[in-house]
Design an enzyme around this catalytic site. Structure first.
Site, PDB file in Angstrom:
ATOM      1  CB  CYS A 100      -0.931  -0.011   1.213  1.00  0.00           C
ATOM      2  SG  CYS A 100      -2.030   1.418   1.297  1.00  0.00           S
ATOM      3  CB  CYS A 196      -3.698  -0.403   5.054  1.00  0.00           C
ATOM      4  SG  CYS A 196      -3.220  -1.334   3.595  1.00  0.00           S
TER       5      CYS A 196
END
Length: 359
Positions: A100, A196
């Site tokens: 990410c 996340c």
């Protein structure tokens, strides 16, 4: 006089909130961006995107900065989530937070900011950067308990050179105190500890939505069947919980741990004892090598860690094309294919790679 235009990644948490406060104090022209990276809001208590966005709105008002919103969910699914699932189905354990940061926060977000005319991006990560000659180095955060260089080791040098990390020289207690003193609504907000994109929901529960069960046998180190697994993707090396093994005849009353996955046979090997020899290894090789800056020396002593919370370990590094070879001074427990090994010289993070082969 403004030091430049900065686009702050404002997540709705205390760290990015205080980062914005510090940037304004230092004289930057600050705008903020709330990133939507995941769209599968199933209404469960684990998904906090709506709450986070409202907090970001309130913080932006308190800081008197303009808040924009951008949806990177398509990029996230294509560049992070699809790879994540592919690796799991191959029996590996990838780290989506590292992906990410590399693909979304310091690529999609970074490019968005540069194309919009900003001079820098900023985040609430606990890391530092330092410029020397033509290069920018990534350094550990001063707060050793919060240092996030492990998660940022694979970002590009171009993005790093134009990134500001206002919290890099602070510890978490100072950040909380600052937020409280300034009356920021996020001052008491709990830190996010989940992956996340899925929040803090139970991981196996989440995977059930994307990966079918493929049951097979659990074997001991001698090949004796001692149980059944529901699919190799649902387990990781060193795992103790959720094996469903107990009361095995003639076995000692010692916990069982996942030691190996055999994709071809669809079997899981479990062993007894936290430091069983099959859980220990001293060498590894990587794939997808990412170095912050080019390293002229190809063989050298350094420090490395194979998981985020681990203390730095003494090792010998060999760089071969797109591969790292790492030999540790002491054997390491539960080195896991798919996870990342990250290498350091003192406080400087040099980069790392995905663990591919273990010896």
């Amino acid at each position: 006089m403004s030091k430049g235009k900065v686009l702050l990644g404002l997540s709705g948490g205390v760290d990015s909130s205080v980062a914005g406060l510090i940037l304004k104090r230092k004289g930057y022209k600050v705008d903020a961006l709330f990133m939507r990276n995941w769209e599968d809001d199933d209404g469960s208590p684990y998904c906090s995107i709506k709450e986070d966005f409202l907090d970001a709105v309130f913080v932006a008002e308190q800081l008197k900065v303009e808040l924009f919103e951008e949806n990177f969910a398509k990029e996230y699914r294509e560049k992070v989530f699809s790879y994540f699932l592919e690796e799991l189905e191959l029996g590996r354990t990838p780290n989506p937070d590292i992906l990410c940061n590399r693909e979304i926060k310091f690529n999609s977000f970074f490019n968005f900011a540069m194309n919009a005319g900003y001079d820098f991006i900023a985040t609430g990560h606990y890391v530092r950067s330092k410029k020397y000659k033509e290069r920018t180095a990534l350094l550990k955060g001063k707060d050793k308990g919060k240092d996030q260089s492990y998660f940022l080791h694979s970002i590009s040098s171009e993005a790093l050179a134009k990134s500001i990390f206002p919290l890099g020289s602070l510890n978490k207690l100072e950040v909380r105190k600052t937020a409280k003193k300034e009356g920021l609504i996020t001052s008491e907000k709990k830190d996010s500890t989940g992956i996340c994109f899925i929040g803090e929901r139970p991981f196996p529960e989440f995977l059930n939505n994307y990966i079918p069960h493929n049951p097979g046998s659990i074997e001991d180190e001698n090949g004796n069947e001692i149980g059944e697994h529901k699919g190799l993707a649902f387990y990781t090396i060193g795992q103790r919980q959720g094996l469903g093994i107990g009361g095995i005849k003639h076995s000692k009353n010692i916990p069982w741990y996942v030691a190996e996955k055999n994709i071809e046979k669809n079997t899981l090997v479990a062993v007894q004892g936290n430091n069983h020899p099959l859980l220990m290894s001293s060498k590894l090789e990587t794939k997808n090598l990412k170095l912050i800056n080019e390293i002229e020396e190809k063989r050298f002593n350094a420090k490395a860690k194979v998981r985020y919370r681990q203390e730095d370990q003494d090792c010998f590094i060999e760089i071969l094309d797109e591969t790292l070879k790492v030999k540790f001074k002491e054997k390491q427990r539960a080195v896991t294919p798919g996870q990342s090994v990250v290498i350091y010289k003192n406080d400087i993070c040099l980069g790392g790679g995905e663990i591919n082969i273990i010896h």
